[in-house]
Design an enzyme around this catalytic site. Sequence first.
Site, PDB file in Angstrom:
ATOM      1  N   SER A 664       0.811  -1.214   0.000  1.00 37.05           N
ATOM      2  CA  SER A 664       0.000   0.000   0.000  1.00 37.05           C
ATOM      3  C   SER A 664       0.845   1.264   0.000  1.00 37.05           C
ATOM      4  O   SER A 664       0.326   2.362  -0.210  1.00 37.05           O
ATOM      5  CB  SER A 664      -0.938   0.013   1.215  1.00 37.05           C
ATOM      6  OG  SER A 664      -0.202   0.063   2.426  1.00 37.05           O
ATOM      7  N   LYS A 707      -6.278   5.087   8.252  1.00 31.86           N
ATOM      8  CA  LYS A 707      -5.102   5.839   7.797  1.00 31.86           C
ATOM      9  C   LYS A 707      -5.378   7.334   7.760  1.00 31.86           C
ATOM     10  O   LYS A 707      -4.565   8.150   8.227  1.00 31.86           O
ATOM     11  CB  LYS A 707      -4.670   5.335   6.420  1.00 31.86           C
ATOM     12  CG  LYS A 707      -4.101   3.920   6.436  1.00 31.86           C
ATOM     13  CD  LYS A 707      -3.757   3.434   5.033  1.00 31.86           C
ATOM     14  CE  LYS A 707      -3.141   2.037   5.083  1.00 31.86           C
ATOM     15  NZ  LYS A 707      -2.821   1.517   3.744  1.00 31.86           N
TER      16      LYS A 707
END
Length: 828
Positions: A664, A707
Amino acid sequence: MWKQVPKKELEKRKVPIEQLRTSTPPEAFPCETTEQIEPLKEGIIGQDRAVHAMEFGLKIKKAGYNLYVAGPPGTGKATYTQAKAKQAAKGKPTPKDWCYVYNFLHPDHPLALSFPAGEGREFKARMDTLLQDIEREIRKTFAGEEYQKSRRERMQNFEKKAQERWKELDELARELNFSLERTGEGGIATIPLLFGKPISNEEFNRLPEVSRQEIKEKSKRLEQQVTESVRQIQLLEKEVEQEIAQLDKESVRHALVPLFRPVIDEYTDEKVQKYLREYEYDVTQNHGFFKEETGESNPMARLLQRNEENNLLRYKVNLLVDNDTLSGAPVVFENNPTYYNLFGRVEYRSTFGTMTTDFTMIKPGALHMANGGYLLVQIAELLRNPLSWHVLKRMLKTESMRIENVSEEHGLIATSGLKPEAIPLDVKVILLGSPYIYHVLSELDEDFPKLFKVKVEFDTDMKKDKRHYHEFAAFVRSYCEKEKLLPFHRSALAALLDYSTRLAGDQRKLTTNFHNLSRLLVEASFWAEEAGAAIVVAEHVHQALEEQEYRANRMDEKMRELIEEGTIMVDVAGEKVGQINGLAVLQTGDYAFGQPHRITARTFIGRQGIINIERETSLSGQFHHKGLLILSGYLAGNFAQDKPLPLSASITFEQTYSRIDGDSASSTELYALLSSLSDIPIRQGIAVTGSVNQFGEIQPIGGVNEKIEGFFMVCQAIGLSSEQGVIIPHQNVKNLMLRTEVVEAVRAGQFHIWQVRTIEEGIEILTGVCAGTADNHGGYEQGTLFGQVSRRLAQMSSSIKEDTADLVIDVDAQAMQKLIESDKEDKG
């Protein structure tokens, strides 16, 4: 002068505020509170595929159609499966009772008898009563006048014949002038007489030789006759013993006829009738077991009395499976599927220092109790007992159950023990486990697909529609009734649905993880009670979520404090070359939170390619390493079409001391590389997440909400500047379910969230400089970021060519000098 990206273009890439979060209006529920809605009937929602497969698997009756229920924990698969199995069991007939009885022909192989449900207990009670009647009748028969008279007649006849033999022997002795005397050891001594008196040895020696010889001959003749008479008397004893034994058997047989005939006629099963006839015959042969004790006080006799009592155990009945109280088929959930718990065992007792057993010590297992119905087992627990899994498959294939001890199954030495008769097996086994175990067994175990042909797979989410709104409210009503919770207002239901959407990770769906939802229901009701409220409203749900987070987020707060005080270095303002903020998700138990990490990249001339420092220090996983290899493919594809890629670069996650995995951050690392190559700084107030492919297309990632919120909390702690935000893949917009405070900050312009499709879009947001597009020759326009990268790589390529030429000249000069020196030495 760099070519700047128009602000309008950057604004277009921002995620609209209405897409940052979806909220369920309370008006979506037709009821004011859950008290006004009917409880959930099916017991599960959002699992249409699983429900359909479950109905098929439970109804089909062919062999091999056992079920494997797959799904993650918390989806309610165990509770629902058990409920559906019980529902299906009600429509099935109650299975038979099973008993183990003594095998009179082969004692080591107990017989299995079956009876209709409830009649096994009656048969056992009938046999116990029959045993008592047999004992009473036999004792009564042996004590009766008719039996005693017949016995006396036979004994008197024997004694008469024996007396006649002794009388004849006495007459012969007198005729030969001898007397007979019995010795203490049961023998008979012949003594010669002289004038009617026994002759002594001295007198015998003084007799003439002729007289002594005559006496010896008479003594020999008499002794031969005594021996013959004793033999004949012993034959008479055996004969009378046989007559008495036959009398006993005939007497017992006549006494047992009225007891056994009604019982044999009552049971029509041929196997039961055969057992009863063998039972009757064995009693006549072993009637001595039932005779009354003589009242001896011998200690050894008392010790052996237990053995005599054990002799009567052969006439007992071991009721193995009793379905008397059962209505329909059984449903058994075995939580500890060890070998003995599943398949039964033969127990042992200590007798005079040795271990003994008998058929009454055969104990059933869960498979016996579930026979004719359903057996539910957790596959993970079952596989922890490999022998259990192996034997279960064998029994399902043979459709029979045989009780064997583990020592006999895997013993190195053959042991002598009971071998109970196998019982026919008719059971549907339902395994519950994860999809991963299902795939592993399907691939590695050839028997698994043949025995478990029905897969019931529970999904992790369901569609967010009106039908599921109503079913969700019905579920809350059912759970509140079950756990005695306060009723929920529709505003609380709306808050619960929003939380469900957050767990599902998709604005269009709801989670099926009812474990977390049930926990929230309990805690929200608790806080409502603490506040003295009669109904749970949205504020109580929010309070429960806040309390859950506060109990679990200690690590999150500590990490944020370290960033705020500068111990963990993360910049959220300014610009820097080759430095960027990446985002990662950390998991502590059941709590996940996002944290920014500084990622740095340095580029220089060389041919080593991209060096992953984490990989070199064994702190990088395979997926992370794959992401870095993709970066090399992207750079080569865009900037090495007409020249080699003379690049050496190092990339690292700063201040990370644990293993890193996942791709990611691959786009984040590529942005840092492009910044280092172009020497154009990156805005440090922007964090990035997203993976990338070799064509520069941004790919979706997981944990997008955590996040974003993690970086927002850091920026909020340090100070929001209206220049901060997060870049995410455009595919993850549908996964956004951000906290209200983040959405409000975005609405106020204090924080921003961008969505990108390509690396070019992302680098433009980070630098404000146009990325540039390649022309037909692979070149890029001046003033663009990619144009600067291309020129830098061209300079590196030229430099490395010059270095290579110099290296060749140096090598040749050194070789020539060595050759000259070698020639001088040879001439000298």
